[in-house]
Design a protein around this motif. Structure first.
Motif, short mmCIF file in Angstrom:
data_model
loop_
_atom_site.label_atom_id
_atom_site.label_comp_id
_atom_site.label_asym_id
_atom_site.label_seq_id
_atom_site.Cartn_x
_atom_site.Cartn_y
_atom_site.Cartn_z
N ARG A 58 0.92 -1.47 0.07
CA ARG A 58 0.42 -0.07 -0.26
C ARG A 58 0.85 1.40 0.35
O ARG A 58 0.36 1.87 -0.31
CB ARG A 58 -0.90 -0.40 0.99
N GLU A 59 2.06 1.10 0.96
CA GLU A 59 2.62 2.16 0.74
C GLU A 59 3.45 2.67 -0.13
O GLU A 59 3.41 3.65 -1.20
CB GLU A 59 3.85 2.09 2.08
N LEU A 60 3.44 1.61 -0.77
CA LEU A 60 4.75 1.95 -2.41
C LEU A 60 3.67 2.81 -3.29
O LEU A 60 3.55 3.68 -4.22
CB LEU A 60 5.41 0.46 -3.49
N VAL A 61 2.29 1.96 -3.54
CA VAL A 61 0.91 2.37 -4.24
C VAL A 61 0.69 3.83 -4.28
O VAL A 61 0.21 4.73 -4.80
CB VAL A 61 0.28 1.04 -4.67
N GLU A 62 0.64 4.14 -2.47
CA GLU A 62 -0.16 5.57 -2.57
C GLU A 62 0.78 6.40 -2.01
O GLU A 62 0.34 7.19 -2.06
CB GLU A 62 -1.25 5.56 -1.16
N GLN A 63 1.87 5.91 -1.42
CA GLN A 63 2.81 7.61 -1.23
C GLN A 63 3.64 6.96 -2.29
O GLN A 63 4.40 8.46 -2.95
CB GLN A 63 3.38 6.95 0.24
N ARG A 64 4.33 6.14 -3.04
CA ARG A 64 5.59 6.54 -3.60
C ARG A 64 5.43 6.04 -5.14
O ARG A 64 6.49 5.64 -6.22
CB ARG A 64 7.14 5.64 -3.21
N CYS A 65 4.06 6.36 -5.98
CA CYS A 65 3.72 5.51 -6.81
C CYS A 65 4.44 6.31 -8.08
O CYS A 65 4.60 5.44 -9.27
CB CYS A 65 1.78 5.21 -7.44
N ASP A 66 4.98 7.15 -7.99
CA ASP A 66 6.04 8.04 -9.11
C ASP A 66 6.63 6.56 -9.56
O ASP A 66 7.64 6.87 -10.68
CB ASP A 66 6.80 9.27 -8.84
N GLU A 67 7.19 5.66 -8.34
CA GLU A 67 8.18 5.36 -9.12
C GLU A 67 7.61 3.90 -9.76
O GLU A 67 8.49 3.40 -10.24
CB GLU A 67 8.59 4.62 -7.96
N ILE A 68 6.45 4.05 -9.38
CA ILE A 68 5.74 3.12 -11.10
C ILE A 68 5.68 3.07 -11.90
O ILE A 68 5.60 2.63 -13.14
CB ILE A 68 4.33 2.29 -10.76
N LEU A 69 5.15 4.71 -12.12
CA LEU A 69 5.16 5.56 -13.84
C LEU A 69 6.45 5.53 -14.26
O LEU A 69 6.22 6.98 -15.18
CB LEU A 69 4.65 7.03 -13.33
N GLU A 70 7.62 5.60 -13.25
CA GLU A 70 8.84 6.29 -13.89
C GLU A 70 9.16 5.56 -15.17
O GLU A 70 9.12 4.63 -15.19
CB GLU A 70 9.93 5.96 -12.56
N LEU A 94 -4.00 6.39 -9.25
CA LEU A 94 -2.88 5.67 -10.47
C LEU A 94 -3.26 6.12 -11.09
O LEU A 94 -2.04 6.86 -12.38
CB LEU A 94 -2.47 3.60 -10.28
N VAL A 95 -4.64 5.82 -11.93
CA VAL A 95 -4.72 6.06 -12.90
C VAL A 95 -4.53 7.55 -13.86
O VAL A 95 -4.57 8.10 -14.58
CB VAL A 95 -5.79 5.40 -13.59
N LEU A 96 -5.06 8.78 -12.40
CA LEU A 96 -5.29 9.90 -12.68
C LEU A 96 -3.65 10.13 -12.39
O LEU A 96 -3.55 11.67 -13.76
CB LEU A 96 -6.46 10.72 -11.49
N ARG A 97 -3.13 10.22 -12.33
CA ARG A 97 -1.87 10.22 -11.86
C ARG A 97 -0.91 10.42 -13.41
O ARG A 97 0.30 10.56 -13.37
CB ARG A 97 -0.78 9.60 -10.90
#
Lengths: 288, 288
Positions: A58-70, A94-97
């Motif tokens: 949850r922390e990665l998806v909600e707080q650090r999702c810029d890493e996922i989208l990099e 995540l989709v909106l970001r």
């Protein structure tokens, strides 16, 4: 491209062919691991896909999702979700970001408990609002799900109850000390859910409230739906309290008005006595 | 073994790996063709699966399903359904016949419009009862779906409206003469559905009824969901009447109370003005 890929409900082979092809061409593949689980773990999925997976809590998806989208604007990244990407939970954020960062995204759908529960024999268009049941604590015993179930039943509708999942919980001591030490995951079982409902029923009866459901209401417990170890059990609510359905995930359905064809389907997996004494309320439906 | 295999919503590659393996080992494979359609036809599926398909119309499934089940106790037979096998319609009757004939069955789930509609950004647990909208005729203009939508909206809930599909219709002349000549298939579009709703609203307003929805209610039209040609359009109901969403299948969502995150998602595909003048009804939700 960001691919949001549903994994379905059972094991590694429940991914769609389209989903598998997308996963195999991605440079990074994240596995969302806090809203649901399959009957197999990360390693089995990695072997089946031929790709390494990055666990996303949850922390990665909600707080650090810029890493996922990099770099997802110039390469392909997959985000894997058990069930459907927009099923029991939502990854709208995540989709909106992604949208705001100009990253195109594609959703690859799959079965979710929301539709797969139809295999118990209850008609999906006879379901009302879905509810979530959370683990009670000593000091927090919410009952809002009971009121929604009652409301659905008054309208003749069935209710799918999604049961609580606790991943990466900290106990109070570790939380106070800021230690990232986590408790083992917990998954609410059908007997636990039945027990909480029975406690509410008892309390409200003592208060003289007119009850929307009782110990005798016909319910369906489902476990590991869609896997080879799937179990479906139809029983009165009070019977489900002692029904061991095995390992997670479990869900519970509280029935509303029952069509005779639904009753016939429920009979194929009913506990003795579960479907006795149904009241015929018009020429074509029953209630418990 | 009887396999009931969901095909998902888009094209041939939306079958799951497990479903594809089952299809490829079956001696007979039926394609149910009267409750829904993919964006590709029988030939594309046959090529993808490497198997011949037998088209199963309503008459075969409902009147002659013994043919489908023949020898399924000693060989493998697959019954393919667009979406999930227990999604928008039900094949309980086929399952019950298999059970009573001692034929084991396995369900291989897939996405259904019931859960995939979540990709429009509305939260699935905020949906109430699903409704079906049928084509009106000169003499038969049912309105029960309007009342269910109104009821859902009063409870703050969204409504998924499944739109009518007419396959193998006979015109009255051919029916009277017993000729098995069929009209071309018809699929209700979002503009047609919006038009029927608008007619009901107008009629009921003239009768002085308090309206559960109006011309300005925010709705979402979806077309070919899950395919590469998917279209999602958020608009006021009156705007949708003239929104061309292209070829079938279409579905319509009438929104209830909207969470700000839902509004943000809807904005990504909204017609100009569609989300203006939403009324804030508490600190966290809006209505139209």
């Amino acid at each position: 491209m960001l691919y949001l890929v549903g994994l379905g409900l059972g094991d590694a082979a429940d991914i769609t062919v389209k989903g598998l092809r997308a996963v195999q061409r991605c440079s990074r593949v994240y596995l969302e691991e806090y809203t649901s689980v399959l009957t197999v773990g990360k390693e089995a999925l990695e072997e089946f896909y031929g790709k390494s997976l990055i666990l996303a809590d949850r922390e990665l998806v909600e707080q650090r999702c810029d890493e996922i989208l990099e770099n997802a604007d110039v390469s392909d990244v997959a985000f894997l979700v058990v069930g459907d990407p927009f099923g029991a939970t939502t990854h709208s954020d995540l989709v909106l970001r992604a949208v705001h960062a100009g990253i195109p995204y594609t959703v690859i759908h799959n079965a979710s408990i929301i539709n797969a529960v139809g295999c118990c024999g209850l008609q999906l268009y006879n379901f009302g609002e879905t509810v979530s049941m959370v683990f009670w604590t000593e000091t927090w015993k919410p009952e809002s799900f009971y009121d929604k179930i009652s409301k659905n039943r008054r309208g003749g509708l069935h209710t799918l109850c999604l049961l609580d999942i606790k991943m990466k919980e900290q106990n109070i001591e570790n939380m106070m000390r800021g230690k990232k030490i986590y408790e083992p995951p917990r998954f609410m079982t059908v007997p636990q859910a039945a027990n909480q409902l029975l406690q509410i029923i008892q309390r409200r009866r003592e208060e003289g409230e007119e009850l929307g459901l009782t110990e005798d209401t016909v319910c369906v417990g489902v476990a590991r739906l869609g896997s080879e170890e799937q179990v479906i059990r139809t029983a009165k609510l009070c019977q489900l309290e002692s029904c061991d359905l095995g390992p997670p995930l479990h869900s519970l359905v509280v029935t509303g008005r029952l069509h005779p064809l639904e009753v016939d389907m429920l009979k194929t997996n009913a506990e003795p006595g579960a479907l006795e004494n149904l009241e015929m309320i018009d020429s074509s439906t029953y209630v418990s």
